[in-house]
Design a protein around this motif. Structure first.
Motif, PDB file in Angstrom:
ATOM      1  N   MET A 148       3.715   3.526 -12.511  1.00 14.95           N
ATOM      2  CA  MET A 148       2.862   4.849 -11.980  1.00 14.95           C
ATOM      3  C   MET A 148       4.282   5.041 -11.057  1.00 14.95           C
ATOM      4  SD  MET A 148      -0.592   4.921 -11.284  1.00 14.95           S
ATOM      5  CE  MET A 148      -0.612   5.500  -9.800  1.00 14.95           C
ATOM      6  N   MET A 149       4.184   6.592 -11.130  1.00 12.08           N
ATOM      7  CA  MET A 149       5.386   7.124 -10.164  1.00 12.08           C
ATOM      8  C   MET A 149       4.996   7.675  -8.951  1.00 12.08           C
ATOM      9  SD  MET A 149       6.246   9.499 -13.256  1.00 12.08           S
ATOM     10  CE  MET A 149       6.761  10.985 -12.365  1.00 12.08           C
ATOM     11  N   ALA A 150       6.193   7.189  -8.161  1.00 10.23           N
ATOM     12  CA  ALA A 150       6.256   7.189  -6.720  1.00 10.23           C
ATOM     13  C   ALA A 150       7.100   7.780  -6.341  1.00 10.23           C
ATOM     14  CB  ALA A 150       5.763   5.310  -6.123  1.00 10.23           C
ATOM     15  N   VAL A 151       6.133   8.879  -5.128  1.00 10.98           N
ATOM     16  CA  VAL A 151       7.804   8.806  -3.721  1.00 10.98           C
ATOM     17  C   VAL A 151       6.760   9.108  -2.200  1.00 10.98           C
ATOM     18  CG1 VAL A 151       6.721  11.272  -4.248  1.00 10.98           C
ATOM     19  CG2 VAL A 151       9.049  10.678  -3.695  1.00 10.98           C
ATOM     20  N   LEU A 169      -1.340  12.388  -3.133  1.00 13.39           N
ATOM     21  CA  LEU A 169      -1.466  12.590  -1.667  1.00 13.39           C
ATOM     22  C   LEU A 169      -1.895  10.969  -1.317  1.00 13.39           C
ATOM     23  CD1 LEU A 169       0.442  12.405   1.146  1.00 13.39           C
ATOM     24  CD2 LEU A 169      -1.245  13.875   1.865  1.00 13.39           C
ATOM     25  N   TRP A 170      -1.779  10.107  -0.620  1.00 15.17           N
ATOM     26  CA  TRP A 170      -2.277   8.779  -0.840  1.00 15.17           C
ATOM     27  C   TRP A 170      -2.068   8.228   0.650  1.00 15.17           C
ATOM     28  CZ3 TRP A 170      -2.541   4.117  -4.719  1.00 15.17           C
ATOM     29  CH2 TRP A 170      -2.810   4.643  -6.321  1.00 15.17           C
ATOM     30  N   GLY A 171      -1.470   8.362   1.144  1.00 17.02           N
ATOM     31  CA  GLY A 171      -1.189   8.891   3.222  1.00 17.02           C
ATOM     32  C   GLY A 171      -0.094   8.876   3.876  1.00 17.02           C
ATOM     33  N   ASN A 172      -0.446   8.857   5.124  1.00 14.04           N
ATOM     34  CA  ASN A 172       1.392   9.762   5.740  1.00 14.04           C
ATOM     35  C   ASN A 172       0.421   8.725   6.736  1.00 14.04           C
ATOM     36  OD1 ASN A 172      -0.944  11.367   7.662  1.00 14.04           O
ATOM     37  ND2 ASN A 172      -1.110  12.443   5.881  1.00 14.04           N
ATOM     38  N   TYR A 185       5.095  11.068   4.287  1.00  6.45           N
ATOM     39  CA  TYR A 185       4.231  10.913   3.732  1.00  6.45           C
ATOM     40  C   TYR A 185       4.598   9.868   1.931  1.00  6.45           C
ATOM     41  CZ  TYR A 185       2.766  15.490   6.084  1.00  6.45           C
ATOM     42  OH  TYR A 185       3.051  15.662   7.759  1.00  6.45           O
ATOM     43  N   VAL A 186       3.600   9.834   1.664  1.00  4.22           N
ATOM     44  CA  VAL A 186       3.485   8.872   0.061  1.00  4.22           C
ATOM     45  C   VAL A 186       2.518   9.295  -0.451  1.00  4.22           C
ATOM     46  CG1 VAL A 186       3.217   6.706  -0.592  1.00  4.22           C
ATOM     47  CG2 VAL A 186       4.034   7.127   2.090  1.00  4.22           C
ATOM     48  N   PHE A 187       3.377   9.590  -1.914  1.00  6.53           N
ATOM     49  CA  PHE A 187       2.187  10.189  -3.580  1.00  6.53           C
ATOM     50  C   PHE A 187       2.593   8.953  -4.113  1.00  6.53           C
ATOM     51  CE2 PHE A 187       3.671  13.452  -0.145  1.00  6.53           C
ATOM     52  CZ  PHE A 187       3.513  14.011  -0.813  1.00  6.53           C
TER      53      PHE A 187
END
Length: 195
Positions: A148-151, A169-172, A185-187
């Protein structure tokens, strides 16, 4: 370039304990720490000027997780940080952001992914595909392993940018700070999917 893009970012200002003069040392500390275990990608123009860059930590690595990384510049930044800034970073930021990300990724999700710590393109060179090319390069490295790649980002203007780069976008969450509360914000991007 990083100073131009970071001077109004409340997350950056908070990490610097409200002292904008520490943005340069903070950014340098992060970039230099990446040289131990991470990867730095730079975009240049014909003159050799760097117009964009990205700082990634591959699976199994985490930025500023070992003393050797701190010694490359973060210790210098930390020594200039106010006591209030150190207290907030240690007791609020680290706890809030870590718990939030663990709730999204799971306890090893960030560690198991390619994590993008910084991605910047000089305003004069934005909208020319520079960020896309950098993300695509890492996607090609990560996809054979299915990593996975995340930021994460703290600025709402970046949400559509990361979505256009293939992140979901997975959450904020709002992170409280004495210098102004800011959103986190998490992606994630599944490299098993074709861009």
């Amino acid at each position: 370039m990083s100073l131009v893009l970071m001077r109004t970012d409340l997350a950056v200002i908070s990490i610097c304990g409200g002292n904008r003069d520490l943005i340069g040392p903070m950014g340098c500390g992060m970039i230099l720490a990446t040289t131990l275990g991470g990867e730095i990608y730079a975009a240049t123009v014909e003159s050799g000027e760097i117009v964009g860059f990205a700082v990634w930590m591959p699976p199994g690595q985490d930025l500023l997780s070992i003393p050797e990384q701190w010694k490359l510049g973060w210790d210098d930044f930390w020594s200039k940080l106010s006591e209030e800034g150190k207290d907030w970073f240690t007791n609020m930021y680290s706890k809030e952001v870590t718990e939030f990300m663990n709730g999204i990724f799971g306890p090893t999700g960030k560690w198991d992914s390619w994590y993008l710590n910084l991605l910047m393109v000089h305003p004069k060179y934005q909208c020319q595909g520079i960020a896309t090319k950098i993300v695509d390069m890492v996607h090609k490295k990560a996809s054979p392993q299915g990593s996975m790649m995340a930021v994460s980002t703290s600025h709402p203007r970046n949400v559509p940018i990361y979505e256009a780069l293939g992140f979901e976008l997975w959450g904020n969450k709002i992170i409280p700070s004495p210098w102004g509360d800011w959103p986190c914000y998490v992606f994630m991007q599944d490299t098993r999917k074709v861009l």
